[in-house]
Design an enzyme around this catalytic site. Structure first.
Site, PDB file in Angstrom:
ATOM      1  N   GLU A 140      -6.642  -7.837  -0.763  1.00  9.76           N
ATOM      2  CA  GLU A 140      -7.062  -7.916   0.637  1.00  9.76           C
ATOM      3  C   GLU A 140      -8.501  -7.440   0.751  1.00  9.76           C
ATOM      4  OE1 GLU A 140      -4.818  -5.534   3.360  1.00  9.76           O
ATOM      5  OE2 GLU A 140      -2.907  -6.034   2.441  1.00  9.76           O
ATOM      6  N   GLU A 187       0.822  -1.219   0.000  1.00 13.32           N
ATOM      7  CA  GLU A 187       0.000   0.000   0.000  1.00 13.32           C
ATOM      8  C   GLU A 187       0.854   1.266   0.000  1.00 13.32           C
ATOM      9  OE1 GLU A 187      -2.692  -0.531   3.291  1.00 13.32           O
ATOM     10  OE2 GLU A 187      -4.035  -1.753   2.092  1.00 13.32           O
TER      11      GLU A 187
HETATM   12  C1  GLA Z   1      -4.144  -2.883   5.124  1.00 13.79           C
HETATM   13  C2  GLA Z   1      -2.801  -3.582   5.195  1.00 13.79           C
HETATM   14  C3  GLA Z   1      -2.834  -4.892   5.893  1.00 13.79           C
HETATM   15  C4  GLA Z   1      -3.704  -4.827   7.124  1.00 13.79           C
HETATM   16  C5  GLA Z   1      -5.080  -4.366   6.724  1.00 13.79           C
HETATM   17  C6  GLA Z   1      -6.047  -4.344   7.876  1.00 13.79           C
HETATM   18  O1  GLA Z   1      -4.869  -3.155   4.029  1.00 13.79           O
HETATM   19  O2  GLA Z   1      -2.243  -3.769   3.917  1.00 13.79           O
HETATM   20  O3  GLA Z   1      -1.511  -5.243   6.237  1.00 13.79           O
HETATM   21  O4  GLA Z   1      -3.150  -3.938   8.022  1.00 13.79           O
HETATM   22  O5  GLA Z   1      -4.985  -3.062   6.222  1.00 13.79           O
HETATM   23  O6  GLA Z   1      -7.330  -3.971   7.468  1.00 13.79           O
END
Ligand code: GLA
Length: 674
Positions: free
Chosen positions: A310, A154
């Site tokens: 995710e 991210e």
């Molecule tokens: C982000 C991060 C993950 C985790 C999620 C939790 O998307 O990439 O590592 O922390 O949030 O929602």
């Protein structure tokens, strides 16, 4: 020349999640892979935060545990998305390079014990990410478990902008490259105002907190620069991996939930787009935000299938109130992403963490273990995805496009705008939500894209619009398109300077209207509009005094500061039509206005009942129609084919229970086979 595989080498739809087994004893790993197989997991993301465990001190690597893990996964038929751990540098790195910590806009140095806190401009950080990416790729490029590379995590969150000395120096170099000379910089930023004129490059800085508002052109450039620096870091890692590996390389975006990265530019850098999406629990219609994220992910990848890297099985842990998903909601979310073009459904994370900041975040395997609703739904979802393998590669069909431009966004949401109620995000959401309610599937696009394939283009918030992009929109309409432009569009150029000729001047030809004056409303105030047939519409936040020159007035303000004057206009231009909406209509007003624009565009609003979404993915030989029912009652639709989740022929009619999903495979329509 190394050949790049376009999609991870695995069968069917990918299913799984982040897997962080370094938190657990080795014995737990065996249980993990057994349960992964039970759930139908075929892809896990590994090593995303493991830098400190892999490089114990500078250049001293310990790969034994990762060797063991990848071998175990491979032996069990589970593929690996191998992460580079560069979102979380080790303690030894910051001890050796304290200058590599991020300095925030308000002058705070970010500490250790968290993640995402290194300066993207630090030479030491850049050297370190190249080293670890190279070492990982050299060791694992040929490992048979590895089908995908996952760079960093991210980009741009939790902090994107960095005001450290290294960043300021890099910003100056970036500006010198962009403008060629100080005169060019002074002209672009309009530094004659408030006496900002620069006479030497070393006087130029980042737009740190100042006593009053900082020059918005400077802030816009710093946003562009930040994005460019983050992408440069991505390229360092990507190229280090590519020197060894042929698997596709991605990095997980945050589509409409992060604002520091221009995903159109990023979409060109990755082999496959991947995205993280989390529902905003306070939003009862969070599934509309989900659809926006999914459509944006697909669009920045040029329509190609993408990876949902995710999402959550149930609650997250970082919102004010972390609402658990209701039974069936996880599957509905997952299959909506699939409907909108994802060919991989992954979660954060496989097994819930017992320690650390995310222990209250849901997981595929919750703290309660397999005796839980979440686990049963995870197993059921794995089975459902197993039945949908043939959908893979099919392309989403969209008749409409909504413009989404990160640069315009960065500029619009700076301080001292005419009304805090007018934001890029709210305007896009309102327009998109109307299309969603009407069952019109939309791509997102930039104003400079070739838009000729769309019947309808909606422009909800194009505050920054270059003359070249305005010309592109004008020829789109001349060629037969229907354009719907919202208030506060076409205001400034690429330097955040108001267009010569005034607000909306670049679109005057296609819309037949200009804005003489903004008339923002007070909090809670509404205005009425009257259409030619006497019907009334309601709007809030904003009104305008329009100069109509060549457009037909579709609705007038009936009251408020622009009473009696034009509010909504329409103009035929060439073969197409340009609409202008000068205020923030409520849902009923948007519905009525969009319905009229659909008629011009030849878009047929779907006959799907309210609260149901229908999206079509077109494969080589079939259409796959996804019906997602968010209603409290069942719906019945005319759809001939085979419902893939049950395997049953529909006999022309499919019934989808409340909260349920159907995926119907049918023959291609004749128009698609010609
Ligand atoms: C982000 C991060 C993950 C985790 C999620 C939790 O998307 O990439 O590592 O922390 O949030 O929602």
């Amino acid at each position: 020349m190394t050949r790049v595989t376009p999609w991870p080498a695995l069968d069917g739809i990918a299913y799984g999640g982040d897997y962080n087994p370094e938190q657990w004893d080795r014995a737990v790993w065996d249980e993990d892979v057994r349960l992964m197989r039970e759930a139908g997991v075929n892809l896990v993301s590994v090593g995303i935060f493991s830098w400190a465990l892999l490089e114990r001190s500078e250049g001293v690597f310990d790969f034994a545990w990762l060797d063991d893990l990848l071998d175990l996964l491979h032996a069990n038929g589970i593929h690996v998305d191998l992460g580079t751990p560069t979102a979380s540098p080790p303690a030894w790195f910051f001890h050796a390079h304290p200058e590599a910590r991020v300095l925030t806009r308000d002058g705070r140095t970010m500490g250790f014990g968290s993640r995402g806190m290194a300066s993207h401009s630090s030479p030491a950080y850049r050297a370190a990410i190249a080293r670890i990416a190279d070492a990982l790729a050299a060791r694992y490029a040929a490992h048979p478990a590895v089908v995908l590379w996952h760079v960093h995590n991210e980009y741009g969150v939790p902090v994107g902008e960095d005001y450290s000395p290294a960043s300021v120096a890099a910003f100056r170099a970036w500006l010198a490259e962009r403008y060629g000379s100080l005169d060019g910089l002074n002209a672009a930023w309009g530094t004659a105002f408030w006496g900002q004129l620069y006479t030497a490059w070393e006087h130029v800085g980042a737009p740190a907190d100042a006593p009053s508002v900082v020059n918005p052109a400077q802030r816009l450039d710093f946003a562009r620069f930040t994005d460019a620096q983050l992408r440069a870091c991505f390229r360092i890692e990507r190229d280090a991996i590519r020197a060894h590996a042929t698997q596709p390389i991605t990095t997980n975006f945050m589509a409409n939930q992060s604002w520091t990265t221009d995903l159109w530019a990023w979409g060109r850098e990755v082999d496959i787009v991947s995205d993280d999406h989390y529902l905003w629990a306070a939003d009862p219609d969070g599934h509309v935000g989900l659809a926006i994220a999914a459509d944006l992910s697909r669009s920045v990848g040029g329509g190609a299938p993408w990876i949902l890297m995710e999402h959550s099985t149930s609650a997250v842990n970082w919102q004010p109130r972390n609402v658990a998903k209701r039974p069936g909601e996880m599957a509905r979310n997952s299959l909506t992403h699939l409907a909108r073009g994802a060919d991989a459904i992954l979660f954060f994370q496989w097994r819930a963490s017992r320690s650390g900041a995310e222990k209250f975040h849901s997981a595929m395997l919750p703290h309660a273990g397999t005796e839980s609703r979440v686990w049963r739904e995870v197993v059921d979802l794995g089975a459902a995805l197993g039945r949908l393998g043939e959908v893979r590669g099919a392309r989403v069909q969209a008749e409409a496009a909504v413009l989404w431009d990160f640069e315009s966004f960065w500029a619009q949401d700076l301080e001292w705008r005419p009304s805090i109620e007018v934001t890029h995000q709210a305007q896009v959401r309102a327009a998109y939500e109307q299309l969603w309610r009407d069952g019109v599937t939309a791509d997102f696009a930039l104003p400079g894209h070739d838009l000729s394939g769309y019947r309808l283009v909606v422009v909800p918030a194009q505050y920054l619009l270059t003359m070249a992009d305005a010309a592109n929109l004008t020829s789109y309409v001349a060629g037969g398109g229907t354009l719907v432009v919202s208030f506060f569009s076409g205001i400034v150029d690429e330097n955040d300077a108001v267009h010569a000729g005034g607000y909306l001047a670049p679109l005057a030809e296609v819309l037949g209207v200009r804005v003489k004056e903004f008339l923002p409303l007070r909090e809670g105030e509404t205005v009425s509009l009257e259409r030619a047939d006497g019907t009334r519409l309601t709007a809030r936040s904003w009104a305008e005094d329009l100069l109509v020159a060549g457009a037909e007035t579709v609705a007038r303000y009936a009251d408020g500061p622009a009473a009696g004057r034009a509010a909504i206009t329409r103009r035929r231009h060439g073969e197409g039509t340009g609409w202008y909406v000068s205020t923030s209509l409520d849902a009923a007003g948007l519905a009525a206005t969009f319905a009229a624009a659909y008629a011009d565009a030849g878009v047929s609003a779907s006959s799907v009942p309210a609260g149901c979404e229908v999206v079509v993915r077109r494969g080589a030989a079939h259409d796959f129609t996804f019906v997602v029912n968010h209603r409290d009652d069942a719906v019945t639709l005319d759809l001939d084919g085979v419902e893939l989740l049950t395997g049953a022929a529909t006999d022309g009619v499919v019934t989808v229970p409340s909260g349920g999903i159907a995926v119907v495979r049918s023959a291609l329509p004749e128009s698609a086979t010609r």
